[in-house]
Design an enzyme around this catalytic site. Structure first.
Site, mmCIF file in Angstrom:
data_model
loop_
_atom_site.group_PDB
_atom_site.id
_atom_site.type_symbol
_atom_site.label_atom_id
_atom_site.label_comp_id
_atom_site.label_asym_id
_atom_site.label_seq_id
_atom_site.Cartn_x
_atom_site.Cartn_y
_atom_site.Cartn_z
ATOM 1 N N LYS A 107 -23.699 27.857 44.877
ATOM 2 C CA LYS A 107 -25.063 27.310 44.615
ATOM 3 C C LYS A 107 -25.647 27.865 43.231
ATOM 4 O O LYS A 107 -26.257 29.031 43.312
ATOM 5 C CB LYS A 107 -26.066 27.522 45.630
ATOM 6 N N CYS B 174 -31.607 42.270 35.201
ATOM 7 C CA CYS B 174 -32.175 43.085 36.246
ATOM 8 C C CYS B 174 -32.033 44.524 36.068
ATOM 9 O O CYS B 174 -32.785 45.327 36.684
ATOM 10 C CB CYS B 174 -31.096 42.787 37.442
ATOM 11 N N GLU C 137 -28.039 41.163 45.690
ATOM 12 C CA GLU C 137 -28.318 41.858 44.403
ATOM 13 C C GLU C 137 -29.476 41.287 43.936
ATOM 14 O O GLU C 137 -29.842 40.319 43.552
ATOM 15 C CB GLU C 137 -27.166 41.425 43.299
ATOM 16 N N GLU D 189 -41.545 43.788 38.485
ATOM 17 C CA GLU D 189 -40.315 43.362 37.320
ATOM 18 C C GLU D 189 -40.961 42.166 36.632
ATOM 19 O O GLU D 189 -41.253 41.083 37.364
ATOM 20 C CB GLU D 189 -39.265 42.882 38.355
#
Ligand code: NAD
Length: 496
Positions: A190, A300, A264, A399
């Site tokens: 996906k 990331c 993750e 973040e």
């Protein structure tokens, strides 16, 4: 550019798309979504439509799972050397078609073309790596009594669902398929909502190599297609790459069927600079670590928090500002651009809101902080540097996932370690010092899944990657990832 949606091979500007428009790849066929719904994919560099893709939901995920169950039976029982050969063939095709695939990746993500080219090579290498490891899904034998034999054996889960983030569309699609396929599973991808094109192109390259249903690609929204995959009772293994908030949701959804879930997730990664380091070297490491020139800071593992000893603070900030100002922001397909746009509008707006928040909190904006002059369309943000950020500011904790770097100064090593560990994240960390003892001591104390000493660099092949704390669970890119797509069973045999 405008959308061109007819036929299997289509040129959009200089882009060549081989996967048919308006279709999903399910059970080895290019099909329309059950609802008939299509979705426009946007070029973030100029906000034009690149193409319309089929937009799946729960019904399409159901179809993909039915085909995947059929395919998994045979694929899981093939000799591992056959699976390895198929993965290597796919790697060869990726390399042979590298320029075209890099252009697709750049068009939908906004990643600078040099970074996308590099991703094609990394993707092909990931396939070869797991092809080489495919025979390692084996068990152990145990010391037993004179008439007992005990061993473990591993078998694939059957169907693996992989939910992808948008910052490396091609690389993630390939990496997400490599280990589960090598282990003998069927895989349903996906892709991230804004970037489905690369995954569809990968399916196009793989369609005559794999049995029908062994790889399906179901673009669709996270709330519909993503949720359906995480919830499906016949998908026992889910691997997710994305934000902490969604990762939690996926884990909760998967809990209903007690699935094996790996995550993750995000990071707010510290780069610690000791005073023995040349500030110019530290600035180079921080700019490299931000991945401005690969993913426009949407990374990331971006070194988004620099913690620098006060003795070298001012010089480092000057060096950093010079380097960041020198980065050319522009269309990502133009090799002269160092930094492209962010991938989609709402994310661009979120990044600007983070910048606004830092300004309002009283941080000092050294450079960047806005769109570059002269680029009127596209989601561009100049590389942005803040210093003197008041303690407790959101920009030190949250973040941003964009081209925004924050520098703080430290004097005392204990306080520095506490600050470096002082966010809920624990993905990566960096330590810069020439003192080996200090480097190793600090590396041990930093709570992160991966610590780089003396500058972020490409990860050697096979080095496990994955977060501590809220940055995730499970490791990818090494043997552990391959084995995580198998279940082991203990067998105890009595004889004689
Ligand atoms: P996201 O969480 O918004 O989406 C990730 C995927 O989950 C998408 O495919 C999305 O459609 C799907 N999704 C959304 N809602 C869902 C639901 N309810 N159920 C199931 N699936 C759902 O993340 P994003 O914005 O695409 O990616 C950015 C984030 O990813 C950042 O936090 C970044 O740090 C992280 N990331 C982590 C790594 C890593 O390796 N640790 C790598 C890349 C990106």
């Amino acid at each position: 550019m405008s959308a061109v949606d007819a036929g299997a091979t289509v040129r959009v500007g200089s882009l060549r798309l081989e996967a048919p428009a308006g279709r999903l790849f399910i059970g080895g066929s290019w099909v329309r979504s059950a609802s008939g719904h299509e979705q426009a994919v946007e070029d973030p560099s100029d906000e034009s439509t690149l193409r319309h893709v089929g937009w799946g939901d729960g019904e399409d995920v159901d179809r993909a799972v039915t085909h995947a169950l059929d395919a998994a039976e045979g694929w899981g029982q093939t000799d591992w050397t056959h699976r390895a050969r198929v993965l290597r063939q796919l790697a060869d095709r990726l390399r042979a078609d590298g320029e075209r695939l890099a252009a697709v990746d750049t068009a939908e993500s906004g990643n600078p073309i040099a970074g996308s080219r590099q991703d094609v090579g990394t993707a092909a290498t990931a396939l070869e790596f797991f092809a080489g490891l495919a025979g390692q899904t084996k068990g152990e034998t145990f010391l037993s009594g004179p008439s007992t034999h005990a061993f473990t054996e591993r078998s694939p889960y059957g169907v693996v669902g992989r939910l992808l983030a948008y910052n490396h569309p091609l690389l993630f699609a390939v990496q997400a398929a490599a280990a589960p396929l090598a282990a003998g599973n069927a895989v349903i991808l996906k892709p991230a909502d804004p970037t489905p094109l690369s995954a569809l192109e990968v399916a196009r390259l793989a369609e005559d190599l794999l049995p029908a249903g062994a790889l399906s690609v179901v673009p669709g929204s996270g709330a519909a297609a993503g949720h359906a995959l995480a919830a499906h009772p016949d998908v026992p293994r889910i691997a997710f790459t994305g934000s902490v908030a969604t990762g939690r949701r996926v884990m909760a959804t998967a809990a209903e069927h007690v699935k094996h879930v790996t995550l993750e997730l995000g990071g707010k990664n510290p780069l610690v600079v000791f005073p023995d380091v040349d500030p110019a070297d530290a600035a180079r490491a921080a700019v490299d670590g931000m991945n401005f020139t690969k993913t426009n800071g949407q990374s990331c593992q971006a070194t988004s928090r620099v913690l620098v000893h006060e003795d070298v603070h001012d010089e480092l900030v000057r060096e950093l500002a010079d380097r960041m100002r020198a980065l050319r922001v522009g269309p990502p397909a133009d090799p002269r651009s160092d930094v492209g746009p962010l991938t989609f509008r709402s994310h661009y707006e979120r990044v600007l809101a983070h910048i606004d928040g830092a300004n309002r909190a009283g941080a000092r904006l050294v450079t960047g902080g806005a769109r570059p002059a002269g680029l009127t369309r596209g989601y561009y943000v100049r590389p942005t540097l803040f210093t003197d950020v008041p303690a407790g500011s959101a920009i030190l904790q949250e973040e941003v996932f964009g081209p925004v770097l924050v520098v703080s100064r430290w004097r005392d090593e204990e306080e520095m370690v506490a600050a470096a560990n002082g966010t809920p994240y624990g993905l990566t960390a960096n330590v810069l010092t020439h003192d080996l003892g200090r480097a190793l001591r600090t590396a041990r104390r930093l709570r992160a899944g991966l610590v780089w000493v003396n500058g972020p660099s490409p990860r050697p092949l096979g080095v496990p990657f994955g977060g501590h704390k809220l940055s995730g669970r499970g490791k990818e890119h090494g043997l552990e990832e391959l084995l995580s797509y198998t279940q082991d069973k203990s067998v105890v045999v009595r004889y004689g």
